[in-house]
Design a protein around this motif. Structure first.
Motif, PDB file in Angstrom:
ATOM      1  N   GLY A  29      47.527  15.076  58.386  1.00 27.66           N
ATOM      2  CA  GLY A  29      49.146  15.326  59.182  1.00 27.66           C
ATOM      3  C   GLY A  29      49.952  15.320  57.935  1.00 27.66           C
ATOM      4  N   LEU A  30      49.479  15.786  56.979  1.00 25.98           N
ATOM      5  CA  LEU A  30      50.456  15.719  55.514  1.00 25.98           C
ATOM      6  C   LEU A  30      50.870  17.155  55.407  1.00 25.98           C
ATOM      7  N   THR A  31      52.212  17.365  54.913  1.00 30.22           N
ATOM      8  CA  THR A  31      52.528  18.722  54.490  1.00 30.22           C
ATOM      9  C   THR A  31      52.134  18.718  53.124  1.00 30.22           C
ATOM     10  N   GLN A  32      52.299  20.186  52.454  1.00 28.07           N
ATOM     11  CA  GLN A  32      51.801  20.112  50.859  1.00 28.07           C
ATOM     12  C   GLN A  32      52.545  19.180  50.133  1.00 28.07           C
ATOM     13  N   GLU A  71      54.082  16.287  50.789  1.00 28.64           N
ATOM     14  CA  GLU A  71      53.631  15.030  50.980  1.00 28.64           C
ATOM     15  C   GLU A  71      52.207  14.591  50.287  1.00 28.64           C
ATOM     16  N   PHE A  72      51.202  15.556  50.430  1.00 28.56           N
ATOM     17  CA  PHE A  72      49.936  15.739  49.846  1.00 28.56           C
ATOM     18  C   PHE A  72      50.160  15.739  48.220  1.00 28.56           C
ATOM     19  N   ALA A  73      51.111  16.406  47.777  1.00 27.30           N
ATOM     20  CA  ALA A  73      50.992  16.644  46.309  1.00 27.30           C
ATOM     21  C   ALA A  73      51.688  15.005  45.686  1.00 27.30           C
ATOM     22  N   ILE A  74      52.750  14.552  46.477  1.00 21.92           N
ATOM     23  CA  ILE A  74      53.162  13.289  45.692  1.00 21.92           C
ATOM     24  C   ILE A  74      52.179  12.027  46.147  1.00 21.92           C
ATOM     25  N   ARG A  75      51.489  12.185  47.174  1.00 22.26           N
ATOM     26  CA  ARG A  75      50.316  11.195  47.212  1.00 22.26           C
ATOM     27  C   ARG A  75      49.289  11.191  46.134  1.00 22.26           C
ATOM     28  N   SER A  76      48.846  12.352  46.244  1.00 23.11           N
ATOM     29  CA  SER A  76      47.673  12.673  44.915  1.00 23.11           C
ATOM     30  C   SER A  76      48.303  12.827  43.512  1.00 23.11           C
ATOM     31  N   GLY A  77      49.721  12.906  43.400  1.00 24.25           N
ATOM     32  CA  GLY A  77      50.050  12.829  41.863  1.00 24.25           C
ATOM     33  C   GLY A  77      50.077  14.170  41.359  1.00 24.25           C
ATOM     34  N   LEU A  78      49.936  15.278  42.337  1.00 21.11           N
ATOM     35  CA  LEU A  78      49.919  16.636  41.824  1.00 21.11           C
ATOM     36  C   LEU A  78      51.256  17.059  41.961  1.00 21.11           C
ATOM     37  N   GLY A  79      51.251  18.177  41.408  1.00 25.29           N
ATOM     38  CA  GLY A  79      52.817  18.981  41.698  1.00 25.29           C
ATOM     39  C   GLY A  79      52.581  20.002  42.814  1.00 25.29           C
ATOM     40  N   ARG A  92      53.521  22.887  43.335  1.00 27.87           N
ATOM     41  CA  ARG A  92      53.005  24.139  43.003  1.00 27.87           C
ATOM     42  C   ARG A  92      51.536  24.277  42.860  1.00 27.87           C
ATOM     43  N   PHE A  93      51.022  23.216  42.094  1.00 28.30           N
ATOM     44  CA  PHE A  93      49.462  23.374  42.014  1.00 28.30           C
ATOM     45  C   PHE A  93      48.823  23.463  43.649  1.00 28.30           C
ATOM     46  N   VAL A  94      49.382  22.539  44.233  1.00 25.93           N
ATOM     47  CA  VAL A  94      48.774  22.220  45.516  1.00 25.93           C
ATOM     48  C   VAL A  94      48.754  23.579  46.404  1.00 25.93           C
ATOM     49  N   ARG A  95      49.918  24.467  46.239  1.00 20.64           N
ATOM     50  CA  ARG A  95      50.085  25.702  46.869  1.00 20.64           C
ATOM     51  C   ARG A  95      48.973  26.637  46.331  1.00 20.64           C
ATOM     52  N   ASP A  96      49.108  26.617  44.857  1.00 21.43           N
ATOM     53  CA  ASP A  96      48.128  27.706  44.237  1.00 21.43           C
ATOM     54  C   ASP A  96      46.724  27.373  44.585  1.00 21.43           C
ATOM     55  N   LEU A  97      46.425  26.055  44.679  1.00 19.51           N
ATOM     56  CA  LEU A  97      44.939  25.710  44.800  1.00 19.51           C
ATOM     57  C   LEU A  97      44.560  26.108  46.377  1.00 19.51           C
ATOM     58  N   GLU A  98      45.299  25.965  47.287  1.00 16.34           N
ATOM     59  CA  GLU A  98      45.181  26.049  48.855  1.00 16.34           C
ATOM     60  C   GLU A  98      45.071  27.865  48.780  1.00 16.34           C
ATOM     61  N   GLN A  99      45.817  28.473  48.046  1.00 16.38           N
ATOM     62  CA  GLN A  99      45.779  29.849  48.106  1.00 16.38           C
ATOM     63  C   GLN A  99      44.713  30.711  47.350  1.00 16.38           C
ATOM     64  N   GLY A 100      43.966  29.911  46.812  1.00 17.39           N
ATOM     65  CA  GLY A 100      42.922  30.486  46.246  1.00 17.39           C
ATOM     66  C   GLY A 100      42.906  30.962  44.814  1.00 17.39           C
ATOM     67  N   LYS A 101      43.846  30.644  44.239  1.00 18.24           N
ATOM     68  CA  LYS A 101      44.309  30.945  42.846  1.00 18.24           C
ATOM     69  C   LYS A 101      42.901  30.733  41.801  1.00 18.24           C
TER      70      LYS A 101
END
Length: 68
Positions: free
Chosen positions: A16-19, A21-29, A31-40
């Motif tokens: 139930g996390l937005t990108q 929220e996930f970025a904050i909890r995982s300590g990632l940016g 932009r990185f979360v978006r790139d990862l999920e989009q298959g960069k």
């Protein structure tokens, strides 16, 4: 979409996390979360593992599957 990006996206949504929220909890940016999920294709493996750690997983060498 690559397997890891798809895995992260599906499991993030199950939690139930937005990108953001996930970025904050995982300590990632965000932009990185978006790139990862989009298959960069050019993402850092240490950051991929940081994302996967949230689900008790890590990226490891494996046999390439040409089915997908």
């Amino acid at each position: 979409m690559n397997k890891i990006g798809k895995f992260v996206k599906e499991n993030r949504k199950k939690l139930g996390l937005t990108q953001k929220e996930f970025a904050i909890r995982s300590g990632l940016g965000l932009r990185f979360v978006r790139d990862l999920e989009q298959g960069k294709l050019t993402v850092r493996l240490d950051k991929v593992n940081q994302a996967l750690f949230m689900f008790g997983m890590e990226a490891v060498p494996g046999v390439i599957s040409h089915d997908e």
